[in-house]
Design an enzyme around this catalytic site. Structure first.
Site, PDB file in Angstrom:
ATOM      1  N   GLY A 182      52.217  35.078  35.056  1.00 21.19           N
ATOM      2  CA  GLY A 182      50.901  34.632  35.543  1.00 21.19           C
ATOM      3  C   GLY A 182      49.777  35.066  34.627  1.00 21.19           C
ATOM      4  N   ASN A 233      52.689  40.037  37.449  1.00 20.80           N
ATOM      5  CA  ASN A 233      51.314  39.790  37.896  1.00 20.80           C
ATOM      6  C   ASN A 233      51.174  38.490  38.688  1.00 20.80           C
ATOM      7  OD1 ASN A 233      48.177  39.804  37.515  1.00 20.80           O
ATOM      8  ND2 ASN A 233      48.892  37.868  36.626  1.00 20.80           N
ATOM      9  N   TYR A 253      51.097  37.332  52.678  1.00 18.83           N
ATOM     10  CA  TYR A 253      50.675  37.972  51.417  1.00 18.83           C
ATOM     11  C   TYR A 253      50.787  39.500  51.519  1.00 18.83           C
ATOM     12  CZ  TYR A 253      47.497  39.119  47.512  1.00 18.83           C
ATOM     13  OH  TYR A 253      46.939  39.620  46.364  1.00 18.83           O
ATOM     14  N   SER A 292      48.758  45.058  45.908  1.00 19.46           N
ATOM     15  CA  SER A 292      47.402  44.845  46.441  1.00 19.46           C
ATOM     16  C   SER A 292      47.107  45.912  47.485  1.00 19.46           C
ATOM     17  CB  SER A 292      47.326  43.466  47.098  1.00 19.46           C
ATOM     18  OG  SER A 292      46.166  43.365  47.878  1.00 19.46           O
TER      19      SER A 292
HETATM   20  N1  LIG Z   1      41.918  39.035  42.667  1.00 19.74           N
HETATM   21  C1  LIG Z   1      42.081  40.023  43.516  1.00 19.74           C
HETATM   22  O1  LIG Z   1      41.136  40.471  44.194  1.00 19.74           O
HETATM   23  C2  LIG Z   1      43.423  40.680  43.684  1.00 19.74           C
HETATM   24  C3  LIG Z   1      43.512  41.803  44.493  1.00 19.74           C
HETATM   25  C4  LIG Z   1      44.749  42.423  44.665  1.00 19.74           C
HETATM   26  C5  LIG Z   1      45.862  41.925  44.018  1.00 19.74           C
HETATM   27  N2  LIG Z   1      45.747  40.819  43.247  1.00 19.74           N
HETATM   28  C6  LIG Z   1      46.967  40.338  42.601  1.00 19.74           C
HETATM   29  O2  LIG Z   1      46.763  40.246  41.204  1.00 19.74           O
HETATM   30  C7  LIG Z   1      47.570  39.199  40.663  1.00 19.74           C
HETATM   31  C8  LIG Z   1      46.689  38.264  39.843  1.00 19.74           C
HETATM   32  O3  LIG Z   1      45.697  37.741  40.697  1.00 19.74           O
HETATM   33  P1  LIG Z   1      44.447  36.876  40.192  1.00 19.74           P
HETATM   34  O4  LIG Z   1      43.333  37.200  41.103  1.00 19.74           O
HETATM   35  O5  LIG Z   1      44.287  36.990  38.729  1.00 19.74           O
HETATM   36  O6  LIG Z   1      44.975  35.409  40.599  1.00 19.74           O
HETATM   37  P2  LIG Z   1      44.800  33.987  39.904  1.00 19.74           P
HETATM   38  O7  LIG Z   1      45.076  33.003  40.974  1.00 19.74           O
HETATM   39  O8  LIG Z   1      43.496  33.902  39.171  1.00 19.74           O
HETATM   40  O9  LIG Z   1      45.981  33.979  38.808  1.00 19.74           O
HETATM   41  C9  LIG Z   1      47.334  33.952  39.192  1.00 19.74           C
HETATM   42  C10 LIG Z   1      48.171  33.483  38.022  1.00 19.74           C
HETATM   43  O10 LIG Z   1      49.522  33.398  38.486  1.00 19.74           O
HETATM   44  C11 LIG Z   1      50.046  32.134  38.073  1.00 19.74           C
HETATM   45  N3  LIG Z   1      51.086  31.683  38.989  1.00 19.74           N
HETATM   46  C12 LIG Z   1      50.953  31.348  40.293  1.00 19.74           C
HETATM   47  N4  LIG Z   1      52.120  30.874  40.777  1.00 19.74           N
HETATM   48  C13 LIG Z   1      53.011  30.924  39.752  1.00 19.74           C
HETATM   49  C14 LIG Z   1      54.375  30.554  39.617  1.00 19.74           C
HETATM   50  N5  LIG Z   1      55.062  29.999  40.635  1.00 19.74           N
HETATM   51  N6  LIG Z   1      54.980  30.730  38.421  1.00 19.74           N
HETATM   52  C15 LIG Z   1      54.297  31.241  37.378  1.00 19.74           C
HETATM   53  N7  LIG Z   1      52.996  31.605  37.448  1.00 19.74           N
HETATM   54  C16 LIG Z   1      52.364  31.446  38.617  1.00 19.74           C
HETATM   55  C17 LIG Z   1      48.837  31.204  38.084  1.00 19.74           C
HETATM   56  O11 LIG Z   1      49.052  30.011  37.334  1.00 19.74           O
HETATM   57  C18 LIG Z   1      47.769  32.109  37.494  1.00 19.74           C
HETATM   58  O12 LIG Z   1      47.782  32.093  36.085  1.00 19.74           O
HETATM   59  C19 LIG Z   1      48.235  38.527  41.858  1.00 19.74           C
HETATM   60  O13 LIG Z   1      49.526  39.039  42.034  1.00 19.74           O
HETATM   61  C20 LIG Z   1      47.354  38.923  43.027  1.00 19.74           C
HETATM   62  O14 LIG Z   1      48.060  38.928  44.240  1.00 19.74           O
HETATM   63  C21 LIG Z   1      44.563  40.176  43.060  1.00 19.74           C
END
Ligand SMILES: NC(=O)c1ccc[n+]([C@@H]2O[C@H](COP(=O)([O-])OP(=O)(O)OC[C@H]3O[C@@H](n4cnc5c(N)ncnc54)[C@H](O)[C@@H]3O)[C@@H](O)[C@H]2O)c1
Length: 247
Positions: A15, A91, A156, A143
């Protein structure tokens, strides 16, 4: 003749096309690492082109599909040949929110397939290679809600709690092979994932954050950089909060 020590690390980030994953990819690339990204977006997407311009390798892999992961690792190991895979960052993650009584089976499965099953199988493929090496790192992006639960995010939150459990189990099983496995538990980080939330919900969260601001993707990336940089090598099986004091 004295063998020259390899200076760069080979890193796989799932990701990594946007948000936190992209910030991690760029930060580790800047450190001098050789960075590979698995994401499920077509190679023609302009974000893929952008990564390539930074010298980052891209593989089209759907993390929810174990056959696709298998194929991705086959291609990666074909490029690496006998070289090591030093770091895996799990990620990739998705949300499909609804209250528990309205949660349908598809949304439950979709979230678990990416966030938990996909992450586990990436660990499995990586560990088989890492077991032959002297030191390697796995970082799982969990998370805060994996520890606290969250209204409207039963799937989630449960998947992220599962990722913590995977982290601790793998740290226990492979510590003797010097594979260090840790999780990061971010709070609210400004990315596309959080952009879509209702403004009232965002404001309510902001009130609960001590530092009175949301986090930036780079702030997660810097923690990954530290955990994998050689100065944190007595940390394994840990879940590290990164939330600005979110209570
Ligand atoms: N943004 C937040 O506040 C937050 C908080 C806690 C945890 N997280 C975790 O951090 C990580 C990244 O989050 P983000 O906010 O950058 O999200 P985002 O949605 O901006 O990016 C997620 C990425 O994962 C890729 N992805 C999704 N499904 C996929 C699949 N089936 N195969 C391959 N790639 C896939 C997407 O294309 C994207 O590039 C996630 O695991 C999310 O749960 C985010």
């Amino acid at each position: 003749m004295k063998l020259q020590k390899k200076l760069h690390k080979n890193v796989l980030i799932t990701g990594g096309l946007q948000g936190i994953g992209k910030a991690i990819a760029l930060t580790l690339k800047k450190r001098g690492d050789c960075v590979f990204v698995f994401d499920h977006v077509a190679k023609e997407d302009k974000r893929v082109e952008e990564l390539k311009n930074f010298g980052i390798y891209y593989f089209l892999v759907d993390i929810s599909d174990t056959k696709s992961i298998d194929h991705g690792f086959f291609q990666l190991f074909d490029i690496l040949k006998n070289d090591s895979l030093d770091i895996l960052v799990n990620n990739a993650g998705i949300t499909r929110d609804s209250l528990a009584i309205r949660m349908d089976e598809k949304n439950w499965d979709d979230v678990f397939d990416v966030n938990l099953k996909g992450a586990f199988f990436c660990c499995k493929f990586a560990i088989k290679r890492m077991m032959r090496q002297s030191k390697s790192y796995i970082i799982n992006i969990s998370s805060i809600v994996g520890k606290t639960g969250n209204v409207g995010q039963i799937n989630y939150a449960a998947s992220k709690a599962g990722l913590i459990s995977i982290t601790k189990t793998l740290a226990a099983e492979y510590g003797k092979r010097n594979i260090l496995v840790n999780a990061i538990a971010p709070g609210f980080i400004q990315t596309d994932m959080t952009k879509k939330l209702d403004e009232n919900i965002k404001n309510a969260i902001l009130q609960r954050i001590s530092l009175k601001r949301f986090g930036e993707p780079n702030e997660v990336a810097y923690l990954v950089e530290f955990l994998t940089g050689g100065k944190a090598d007595y940390i394994t099986g840990s879940v590290i909060d990164l939330n600005g004091g979110l209570f």
